[in-house]
Motif scaffolding. Structure first.
Motif, PDB file in Angstrom:
ATOM      1  N   ALA A   1       4.346  -0.531  -6.010  1.00  0.00           N
ATOM      2  CA  ALA A   1       4.312  -1.032  -7.385  1.00  0.00           C
ATOM      3  C   ALA A   1       2.888  -1.370  -7.825  1.00  0.00           C
ATOM      4  N   ILE A   2       1.921  -0.541  -7.406  1.00  0.00           N
ATOM      5  CA  ILE A   2       0.516  -0.807  -7.719  1.00  0.00           C
ATOM      6  C   ILE A   2       0.208  -0.367  -9.142  1.00  0.00           C
ATOM      7  N   GLU A   3      -0.371  -1.272  -9.915  1.00  0.00           N
ATOM      8  CA  GLU A   3      -0.719  -1.007 -11.313  1.00  0.00           C
ATOM      9  C   GLU A   3      -2.206  -1.288 -11.519  1.00  0.00           C
ATOM     10  N   GLY A   4      -2.673  -1.107 -12.745  1.00  0.00           N
ATOM     11  CA  GLY A   4      -4.068  -1.356 -13.074  1.00  0.00           C
ATOM     12  C   GLY A   4      -4.784  -0.074 -13.439  1.00  0.00           C
ATOM     13  N   GLU A   5      -6.050  -0.208 -13.831  1.00  0.00           N
ATOM     14  CA  GLU A   5      -6.865   0.953 -14.183  1.00  0.00           C
ATOM     15  C   GLU A   5      -7.001   1.896 -12.995  1.00  0.00           C
ATOM     16  N   ALA A   6      -6.796   3.177 -13.227  1.00  0.00           N
ATOM     17  CA  ALA A   6      -6.816   4.167 -12.149  1.00  0.00           C
ATOM     18  C   ALA A   6      -8.140   4.163 -11.398  1.00  0.00           C
ATOM     19  N   ARG A   7      -9.237   4.101 -12.118  1.00  0.00           N
ATOM     20  CA  ARG A   7     -10.543   4.156 -11.433  1.00  0.00           C
ATOM     21  C   ARG A   7     -10.814   2.881 -10.629  1.00  0.00           C
ATOM     22  N   GLU A   8     -10.307   1.743 -11.108  1.00  0.00           N
ATOM     23  CA  GLU A   8     -10.469   0.506 -10.339  1.00  0.00           C
ATOM     24  C   GLU A   8      -9.621   0.560  -9.069  1.00  0.00           C
ATOM     25  N   ALA A   9      -8.399   1.074  -9.183  1.00  0.00           N
ATOM     26  CA  ALA A   9      -7.550   1.223  -8.005  1.00  0.00           C
ATOM     27  C   ALA A   9      -8.197   2.149  -6.990  1.00  0.00           C
ATOM     28  N   GLY A  10      -8.872   3.181  -7.454  1.00  0.00           N
ATOM     29  CA  GLY A  10      -9.577   4.089  -6.554  1.00  0.00           C
ATOM     30  C   GLY A  10     -10.649   3.385  -5.757  1.00  0.00           C
ATOM     31  N   ARG A  11     -11.404   2.517  -6.410  1.00  0.00           N
ATOM     32  CA  ARG A  11     -12.457   1.781  -5.707  1.00  0.00           C
ATOM     33  C   ARG A  11     -11.873   0.814  -4.679  1.00  0.00           C
ATOM     34  N   VAL A  12     -10.774   0.174  -5.035  1.00  0.00           N
ATOM     35  CA  VAL A  12     -10.131  -0.748  -4.096  1.00  0.00           C
ATOM     36  C   VAL A  12      -9.635   0.010  -2.864  1.00  0.00           C
ATOM     37  N   MET A  13      -8.974   1.142  -3.078  1.00  0.00           N
ATOM     38  CA  MET A  13      -8.453   1.929  -1.963  1.00  0.00           C
ATOM     39  C   MET A  13      -9.580   2.463  -1.082  1.00  0.00           C
ATOM     40  N   ALA A  14     -10.717   2.765  -1.680  1.00  0.00           N
ATOM     41  CA  ALA A  14     -11.863   3.218  -0.887  1.00  0.00           C
ATOM     42  C   ALA A  14     -12.323   2.113   0.064  1.00  0.00           C
ATOM     43  N   GLY A  15     -12.312   0.866  -0.410  1.00  0.00           N
ATOM     44  CA  GLY A  15     -12.699  -0.246   0.450  1.00  0.00           C
ATOM     45  C   GLY A  15     -11.750  -0.423   1.616  1.00  0.00           C
ATOM     46  N   ILE A  16     -10.447  -0.233   1.371  1.00  0.00           N
ATOM     47  CA  ILE A  16      -9.467  -0.349   2.452  1.00  0.00           C
ATOM     48  C   ILE A  16      -9.664   0.781   3.463  1.00  0.00           C
ATOM     49  N   ALA A  17      -9.884   1.997   2.969  1.00  0.00           N
ATOM     50  CA  ALA A  17     -10.097   3.140   3.860  1.00  0.00           C
ATOM     51  C   ALA A  17     -11.339   2.945   4.726  1.00  0.00           C
ATOM     52  N   ARG A  18     -12.378   2.406   4.144  1.00  0.00           N
ATOM     53  CA  ARG A  18     -13.611   2.172   4.909  1.00  0.00           C
ATOM     54  C   ARG A  18     -13.388   1.094   5.972  1.00  0.00           C
ATOM     55  N   SER A  19     -12.551   0.095   5.664  1.00  0.00           N
ATOM     56  CA  SER A  19     -12.241  -0.928   6.652  1.00  0.00           C
ATOM     57  C   SER A  19     -11.493  -0.335   7.847  1.00  0.00           C
ATOM     58  N   VAL A  20     -10.645   0.649   7.612  1.00  0.00           N
ATOM     59  CA  VAL A  20      -9.962   1.326   8.713  1.00  0.00           C
ATOM     60  C   VAL A  20     -10.983   1.985   9.628  1.00  0.00           C
ATOM     61  N   LEU A  21     -11.961   2.682   9.034  1.00  0.00           N
ATOM     62  CA  LEU A  21     -12.977   3.367   9.837  1.00  0.00           C
ATOM     63  C   LEU A  21     -13.849   2.390  10.619  1.00  0.00           C
ATOM     64  N   LEU A  22     -14.254   1.296   9.962  1.00  0.00           N
ATOM     65  CA  LEU A  22     -15.215   0.376  10.573  1.00  0.00           C
ATOM     66  C   LEU A  22     -14.565  -0.626  11.523  1.00  0.00           C
TER      67      LEU A  22
ATOM     68  N   LEU B  80      20.410   5.527 -12.024  1.00  0.00           N
ATOM     69  CA  LEU B  80      18.986   5.495 -12.355  1.00  0.00           C
ATOM     70  C   LEU B  80      18.135   6.152 -11.262  1.00  0.00           C
ATOM     71  N   ILE B  81      17.070   6.818 -11.683  1.00  0.00           N
ATOM     72  CA  ILE B  81      15.962   7.172 -10.799  1.00  0.00           C
ATOM     73  C   ILE B  81      14.765   6.401 -11.324  1.00  0.00           C
ATOM     74  N   SER B  82      14.224   5.523 -10.505  1.00  0.00           N
ATOM     75  CA  SER B  82      13.205   4.579 -10.961  1.00  0.00           C
ATOM     76  C   SER B  82      11.810   5.197 -10.978  1.00  0.00           C
ATOM     77  N   ASP B  83      11.130   4.997 -12.098  1.00  0.00           N
ATOM     78  CA  ASP B  83       9.723   5.385 -12.199  1.00  0.00           C
ATOM     79  C   ASP B  83       8.864   4.190 -12.586  1.00  0.00           C
ATOM     80  N   VAL B  84       9.372   2.979 -12.392  1.00  0.00           N
ATOM     81  CA  VAL B  84       8.626   1.801 -12.823  1.00  0.00           C
ATOM     82  C   VAL B  84       8.354   0.878 -11.636  1.00  0.00           C
ATOM     83  N   PRO B  85       7.202   0.236 -11.620  1.00  0.00           N
ATOM     84  CA  PRO B  85       6.917  -0.747 -10.574  1.00  0.00           C
ATOM     85  C   PRO B  85       7.953  -1.859 -10.566  1.00  0.00           C
TER      86      PRO B  85
END
Length: 417
Positions: free
Chosen positions: A274-295, A184-189
């Motif tokens: 294994a991150i799932e969910g709506e793509a645009r919601e995941a984008g907003r979450v990742m933006a918050g993490i990235a901003r925490s790195v900066l701040l 197998l080559i896995s493409d699933v979370p």
């Protein structure tokens, strides 16, 4: 240090290289059988897997035969195993014919034969053999509805198994007299073998009630004869299975990208494979993490990269063009709002983001200035599920062509600080 675009693309290339099947069969080959070695398979990586298996098997002085089906444009030369191409993500007649031939080859295998099954992402659509009472047109219509529903891959595959004559362990049942080995080559979370390609050689119970619940959940109506087929195609006593080997996984790809990041002097942080969910919601979450790195320098200190995999989904509401990775990336960029010192890439490791011709896209801190100069309203493009058009106009698409592997999404956020 190299520029942002070069770093992002180098990390993606490292992930792709780690996900290829080449060399992964070494030390994992079964003993030579007294009879035939029959190679069967399906998926976007199945042709490359067949070539790699052939190389390892014949190097040991053995012969093989068989058939694999892959997506149009994903074939590679092989010596002994036939490769046919079919449609993905909506199945076609070529895939149905290939699936029928693969099932017949498994049924012909005897007790002294070895059946080697090569499965990767995409096999669910490519290995499409309808259950009794269901037509290919029925499966095509249901596939389209599932793709638009926003259902995660696990739920989609449960539905596919309920309408299949070959998935959900049924191929294993057909090869029951022979020794069976699956690669197998896995493409699933989560790398669940029963979910990869809808588990044609992974024995399991197929519960019609679970399928009907999923259809109700997403408001998908199907004809009465399809409902009857779902109910009559249950698997209550799974067949015996064989050995299972995982050749490549999303985590292996992320680990390779992390190692490459260290070569650039960057601290890698893997947020999950294994991150799932709506793509645009995941984008907003990742933006918050990235901003925490900066701040705050948390959860990592810059300069660093935030790496993640898995499979997001898009609930299609607009009429635009764009797969889940482009949608994720555009949402991420909008949530960051011109934040300096951050660049990112998001791609599907099979080289095809959704149904488009790109693997994904990338951006750096010049994105918004470029968009303003060209009169491009990025928020409007996101609203209409039209991220592809926006990134194409800004020359930010990533074009790889078929990569001949598939370990799902690759996301990398580069934070210089």
């Amino acid at each position: 240090m190299s520029n942002d675009a070069d770093i992002l693309k180098a990390l993606f290339e490292a992930a792709l290289k780690a996900a290829l099947p080449d060399g992964h069969f070494d030390g994992r080959l079964p003993p030579k059988p007294k009879g035939r070695t029959i190679v069967l398979g399906a998926g976007k990586a199945s042709a490359r897997m067949a070539a790699a298996f052939e190389e390892a098997w014949t190097r040991a002085g053995r012969t093989c035969e068989g058939l694999v089906v892959t997506r149009y444009g994903h074939a590679v030369p092989t010596r002994f195993v036939e490769v046919v191409e079919a449609a993905h993500p909506v199945p076609d007649d070529a895939g149905m014919q290939a699936a029928g031939r693969i099932l017949a080859l498994a049924q012909q295998a005897g007790p002294e034969d070895l059946v080697v099954c090569l499965i990767s992402g995409g096999a669910s659509a490519l290995l499409s053999l309808p259950a009794g009472g269901v037509t290919l047109a029925d499966k095509q219509a249901l596939n389209r509805a599932l793709l638009k529903s926003g259902a995660p891959i696990g739920e989609m595959n449960l539905v596919r198994k309920s309408l299949s004559a070959i998935k959900g362990g049924r191929l294993a049942a057909a090869a029951g007299r022979a020794q069976l080995v699956t690669y197998l080559i896995s493409d699933v979370p989560g790398d669940d073998p029963s979910s990869i390609g809808s588990g044609p050689t992974i024995p399991e119970r197929v519960d019609p009630d679970a399928t009907l619940s999923i259809l109700r959940k997403y408001g998908i109506d199907v004809p009465e004869h399809v409902l009857r087929a779902i109910r009559s195609n249950a698997v209550r006593e799974p067949a015996a299975g064989g050995a299972v080997h995982m050749l490549a996984t999303p985590k292996m790809a992320l680990d390779a990208a992390a190692a490459k990041a260290r070569d650039f002097g960057l601290v890698p942080l893997i947020l999950g494979d294994a991150i799932e969910g709506e793509a645009r919601e995941a984008g907003r979450v990742m933006a918050g993490i990235a901003r925490s790195v900066l701040l705050h320098g948390e959860p990592a200190k810059a300069p660093c990269v935030l790496l993640s995999g898995g499979e997001t989904t898009v609930t299609v509401r607009g009429r635009g063009r764009g797969g889940r990775n482009a949608e994720f990336l555009l949402s991420l960029a909008l949530a960051l709002k011109d934040e300096e010192g951050i660049a990112a890439i998001a791609c599907d490791t099979d080289g095809i983001d959704g149904s488009e011709d790109n693997a994904g896209a990338w951006f750096d801190s010049s994105l918004f200035e470029s968009a303003r100069s060209k009169g491009i309203d990025l928020a409007a493009h996101l609203e209409h599920n039209d991220a592809y058009t926006a990134f194409a106009a800004l020359d930010r698409l990533v074009m790889t062509g078929p990569t001949l592997t598939n370990v799902n999404d690759f996301r990398c956020i580069l934070i210089r600080g």
